[in-house]
Scaffold this motif. Sequence first.
Motif, PDB file in Angstrom:
ATOM      1  N   ALA A 124       8.059  -0.493   3.554  1.00 44.20           N
ATOM      2  CA  ALA A 124       8.249  -0.009   4.919  1.00 44.20           C
ATOM      3  C   ALA A 124       8.179   1.514   4.944  1.00 44.20           C
ATOM      4  CB  ALA A 124       9.591  -0.480   5.464  1.00 44.20           C
ATOM      5  N   ARG A 125       7.981   2.065   6.131  1.00 46.00           N
ATOM      6  CA  ARG A 125       7.973   3.522   6.271  1.00 46.00           C
ATOM      7  C   ARG A 125       9.393   4.083   6.256  1.00 46.00           C
ATOM      8  NH1 ARG A 125       3.024   4.427   9.232  1.00 46.00           N
ATOM      9  NH2 ARG A 125       1.415   4.031   7.674  1.00 46.00           N
ATOM     10  N   ASP A 126      10.335   3.360   6.819  1.00 37.63           N
ATOM     11  CA  ASP A 126      11.731   3.809   6.875  1.00 37.63           C
ATOM     12  C   ASP A 126      12.585   2.636   7.288  1.00 37.63           C
ATOM     13  OD1 ASP A 126      13.993   5.384   6.862  1.00 37.63           O
ATOM     14  OD2 ASP A 126      13.218   6.915   8.200  1.00 37.63           O
ATOM     15  N   THR A 206      12.219  -5.392   8.268  1.00 38.71           N
ATOM     16  CA  THR A 206      11.183  -4.374   8.037  1.00 38.71           C
ATOM     17  C   THR A 206      10.487  -4.558   6.687  1.00 38.71           C
ATOM     18  OG1 THR A 206      12.784  -2.776   7.132  1.00 38.71           O
ATOM     19  CG2 THR A 206      12.369  -2.695   9.502  1.00 38.71           C
ATOM     20  N   TYR A 536       6.385   9.951   4.632  1.00 36.42           N
ATOM     21  CA  TYR A 536       6.110   8.766   5.434  1.00 36.42           C
ATOM     22  C   TYR A 536       6.192   7.479   4.616  1.00 36.42           C
ATOM     23  CZ  TYR A 536       1.515   9.978   3.501  1.00 36.42           C
ATOM     24  OH  TYR A 536       0.481  10.329   2.666  1.00 36.42           O
ATOM     25  N   ILE A 541       0.929   0.078   5.199  1.00 40.56           N
ATOM     26  CA  ILE A 541       1.942  -0.913   4.828  1.00 40.56           C
ATOM     27  C   ILE A 541       1.238  -2.104   4.195  1.00 40.56           C
ATOM     28  CG2 ILE A 541       3.726  -2.449   5.713  1.00 40.56           C
ATOM     29  CD1 ILE A 541       4.326  -0.361   7.833  1.00 40.56           C
ATOM     30  N   ARG A 575       6.507   8.603  14.538  1.00 42.05           N
ATOM     31  CA  ARG A 575       6.906   7.817  13.374  1.00 42.05           C
ATOM     32  C   ARG A 575       6.969   6.338  13.761  1.00 42.05           C
ATOM     33  NH1 ARG A 575      11.678  11.633  10.679  1.00 42.05           N
ATOM     34  NH2 ARG A 575      10.389  13.532  10.568  1.00 42.05           N
ATOM     35  N   THR A 577       6.780   2.015  12.136  1.00 39.06           N
ATOM     36  CA  THR A 577       6.736   1.031  11.057  1.00 39.06           C
ATOM     37  C   THR A 577       6.588  -0.337  11.687  1.00 39.06           C
ATOM     38  OG1 THR A 577       7.767   0.387   8.965  1.00 39.06           O
ATOM     39  CG2 THR A 577       9.226   0.591  10.874  1.00 39.06           C
TER      40      THR A 577
END
Length: 849
Positions: A124-126, A206, A536, A541, A575, A577
């Motif tokens: 995941a990005r975050d 996520t 990032y 992904i 931003r 995800t």
Amino acid sequence: MNKKSGTDDTTPRRPISRLPRPPGEREALERAWAPPPAGWRRLAAVNNTHVGLFYIATALLFFLLAGVLGLMMRAQLAVPEAELLSAGTYNQVFTMHGTVMMFLFAVPVVEALAVYLLPGMLGARDLPFPRLSAYAFWAYAIGGIVFFCTIFFGASPDGGWFMYPPLTGKEHSPGVGADWWLLGIGFIEISAIAGAIELIIGVLFTRAPGMSLWRMPVFAWAMLVTALMIVFAFPAIIAGTLLLELERAADWPFFIPARGGDPLLWQHLFWFFGHPEVYIIFLPAAGMVSMMVPALARTPLVGYRWAVAALCGVGLLSFALWVHHMFSAGLGSFSMFLVSAASFAVAVPSAVQIFAWIGTFWRGQVQGNTPTLFLVGFHAIFVLGGLTGIMVAVLPFDWQVHDSYFIVAHLHYVLIGGMVFPVFAGLYYWAPLVNGQRLSERLGRWSFGLMFAGFNLAFFPMHIAGLMGMPRRVYTYASGLGWELPNLLSTVGAFVFAAGVALCLGDLVRTLARRSGPHRDPWQAPSLEWVAGDDYGVRSIPQVDSREPLWQRPTLAREIEDGAHWLPGTVFGGRETLVTSVRAARPQQLLLLPTDGWLPFIAAAGTAGFFLLLTVAMVLPALLCGALAIGCIVGWLWQSDRAAPQARAEVGDGVWLPTQRTGRQSHSWWAVVILLCVDASVFASIAFAHLHVSMAAVVCPPPGAALPALAAPAGAAGLWLMASAAMGWARRRLARHPAGQGGLRAAMALAWVGAVGGMVLMVWSHAEAGLAPKADAWSATVAALLGWQAFHVLVLAVMAPYVLARSWTGLLQPRARATLDNIVLFWHYVTAQGVAGAALVQFLPEWMA
């Protein structure tokens, strides 16, 4: 559209990529995720990379500080009748050592590692609530540092890290030390719960597409189980600290036997939290071991499903063990027998994990490097600690060694062996993720040797001292008892262990201060956190097809970097995800994430100020800090839950996903469900206190106390139910008539009147019945239940105008309605809690008659 998955039926298993990617795509991604400038402005960062590193560094700082206190204690006990520390100072140092280690290092460090590592492991990005992570960290850091500084002013608590009353009551601890512990630690536990909610939603929602539950990394499973344990265990200590602080501040006698209270009530609440906390500390470390062992042995983990099942089994059994700490408290023999059996049973799933690690090492080709040495040391120490745990599960043996130094030795073998050694293995293993540099192998071997030898020299003799009769929690001892040699050896070992820790942490600072080098994976590991990334996270992904994605598909890392997988850039310039389904991890939503900002930091500082200033009775400044915190939280919530630029977005070539989801399809709705589990656990703990003192009373209600007539609680319950019905109608009204929201606003106003009116009626009826919380413990627990419900009604009284303001400003829309959905859910819970509390108080005396 597939209604179950929320995706198009034609969604491919892997997005079809256009190569090469459009020019400027990577640059746009880097701009969206660029952190604040270096220096003090970096404190405004909210993404997991920066918050996680801040978190880890702060937890290690507290480890060092607590270690220094431990060395002071060992220096005092090195020889008989030493005078290095006075009795009062020693009690403060002892209390702060245990408190800082357990509350400010052990649990925070595993949450910190999870915040830093989990997004990468999950692809995941975050994490889904970056501001919540930042708020949880800063609340912990600010509150923890202020709490620790009390030791420099002689204002630290001195009642032990377990804070047993009556020793910690106002009569025996008249200073503010106990208040610092109760308000400071209770507040820090709230921070841990906020982090747990973030981790649960992050793990469940996520994960990278294709990463089903049975493809998740074991560390993700460990953190999921741990976070769920925090949700149900930590509320007990929050309730206990609330009750004890009310006793100290308002003279409500929950734990004073002369007025119907019971000190054992505190032990029940504390150890219902305290024993699961041992496994809350161990399970994340076990998850880290399950990640490192396969990479270092270059073979998949043996018995993956058994290891996951063992994690879940330990988590469940841990809640049946709290009486394990109360075998000598005079409880019933049947309950002690059951807990003793559970104490034996919990060793079985723990052993399953150990055999899985040994089997993996046996099957693979082990690399004899520093992380491997720490893992081997962990096995040896933790197994010995587990064996002594089985010994103290035997009732007659526990009666002999209870409150002796044998228990001190067992505790440290379990906690240091079970958590500290895996954490240090993790520092050596994952350090290259930060700047591409490995820690020194030569210094690492020396560090391990000093730590392993020093630890065993420090704590193994404590078994002997305990069996020889040395009690724990003593600041000195007379000569001629035979305890001199074990204590001297323990002191020497403690300083040797500290030298190993200092060598490792010094090398860590030296290595991380170097200039960042190219991305390196020195272990050829199978998990996704080793994919080259930036702020990032990942360039695109990935689609995951196995438990060891980098081993199963050697080209995967390059594909991710080339943008050949999901969400290769930024759709709306910010931003973002993906949200995926819980079981199969099918793509369901493009989630827009917030950027950096100061609101979480200021909110955390205000929250810390509120609790800490209350400790020293500075009420007005505390209220101002609380208002500041609430204002900042409302500010960041106001910025969220807004309609995205488009209802759907392309996340892969030809694959479109919704940008917002409502109700049970929303990850934020489930976050509120978890928060309500926390809330219900606090309520259940206070209700348990009421049940406990009611059963201990000769007559219930006790002489001088009375219940209101049934009509008043029934009327209050009716008003709360009416308010909930109005809120449910308002929610449906928005879905059917989004343009005209006048009816919705009227319904919310009616709900506000019903909630507040019901609470006023309840308080008035009990006041008319003569409720006097200072008179006896039964009345105090009734007042505590009323106060807890009144707090929730006050929150509702703030929530309703907030939703009305969003309606008036046009922010409340059918696509942007998570705020309303979540508040309606919370409103229904408050109604259920109020009705349950009223029924418990009103009908319990009849049930007991």
